[in-house]
Motif scaffolding. Structure first.
Motif: not given
Length: 334
Positions: A171-194
């Motif tokens: 299981f993985m939890v990712a918290d993109g730095l900050g919030h909003g679309p750019l944070a969501a982009e980082a979190a989604h990139a983490a999910s795809r990589s995982f």
């Protein structure tokens, strides 16, 4: 997942429309969507009558029990002294017919309730296509999660995901730095990589994800592997993902996460192994949740559905100024 505030009767309709739209998007028939509408209406009106309003969380789910729509009604009202009695048709404390909780239970495939006097009420209802009731799958570590954006944001800068692994689950939890679309982009990139990684140690996953997240603003990431064949949980984390193990006796172990940001500066990525015996909860949270919670102060909550546990923690410890993810997994070994 979406949170709908229910503070007056006009917001019941919004909750119903949100749930029905999600059900239809998940392939529910007109009749099944109608059943969703009845359950959500009862959840929302019950919150108004008995809890002075609250929040209704509506989302979709897919796990070993199937797939469908899940709804969590969370209030901070007076609570119920006797949940079993309150479930009986005809029982009412407000002069109503007293069929609300019964209607919820009859309409949902899974219903779980946690309530205590003075501590509010949390009700989980899961609905699938068709009316057949499903038994809880056995010999599977079950799990659930709440993941919601900060109030006023559409995009959630947090993400969580799960996959099977040799000898267990990861299981993985990712918290993109900050919030909003750019944070969501980082979190989604983490999910795809995982999701694209093979059966390697959590620390090796983090190392690969570190490279994948370089084009993004980066994220805090925690990865927990239920190595059931080895009777242990292996955890690796970078950044402020809080990771906790809790056994049936409320013995709490905090798992270790290293400083840094995946995708930018992460000098140390290390696996830590924690032995487990019997049944153990694994709780991973982003820093949108305050850290002062203690399941020991909620008698009986430890044994409830993981999504219900996550919902109660979100209700009572949401900081209100960031995205929030609460993941709860239950590992069972003989």
């Amino acid at each position: 997942m979406r949170a709908v505030e229910v503070r007056d009767v006009s917001q019941v309709a919004e909750a119903r429309r949100t749930a029905v739209a999600l059900a239809e998007a998940n392939g529910f028939s007109e009749g099944d969507a109608g059943r969703v509408a009845i359950v959500v209406t009862e959840l929302a009106t019950n919150m108004l009558k008995h809890g002075s309003g609250g929040a209704l969380l509506i989302g979709s789910y897919e796990d070993a029990s199937g797939a469908g729509v899940e709804c969590l009604a969370l209030d901070k009202g007076v609570g119920m002294a006797d949940v079993a009695m309150s479930m009986l048709d005809g029982h009412s404390t407000t002069g109503t017919p007293g069929t609300g909780l019964g209607a919820i239970s009859r309409g949902a495939h899974v219903t779980d309730i946690y309530s205590a006097p003075g501590r509010g009420t949390a009700i989980l209802a899961r609905l699938q296509r068709g009316s057949q009731r499903l038994s809880r799958p056995k010999n599977q570590p079950d799990y659930g999660a709440i993941s919601l954006p900060m109030r006023g944001e559409e995009a959630c800068g947090d993400a969580w995901c799960r996959k099977e692994d040799a000898g267990g689950f990861v299981f993985m939890v990712a918290d993109g730095l900050g919030h909003g679309p750019l944070a969501a982009e980082a979190a989604h990139a983490a999910s795809r990589s995982f999701q694209g990684l093979g059966p390697v140690a959590p620390s090796e996953m983090l190392a690969t994800m570190h490279a994948a997240l370089r084009p993004t603003r980066g994220a805090a990431i925690g990865i927990a592997r239920f190595a059931l064949d080895q009777r242990q949980v292996v955890f690796a984390g970078v950044g402020n993902i809080a990771a906790t193990l809790i056994d049936a006796g409320n013995v709490v172990r905090r798992m270790i996460s290293n400083n840094g940001t995946v995708g930018h500066i992460a000098k140390h990525m290390r696996d830590f192994s924690y032995p487990i015996d019997g049944t153990t909860l694994v709780v991973l949270t982003s820093d949108g949740l305050a850290t002062g919670w203690d399941l020991g102060s909620y008698p009986g909550l430890w044994s409830r559905h993981p999504t219900l546990i996550a919902g109660v923690l979100w209700r009572d410890f949401n900081r209100g100024r960031d995205d929030v993810t609460v993941f709860v997994g239950r590992a069972e070994v003989e």
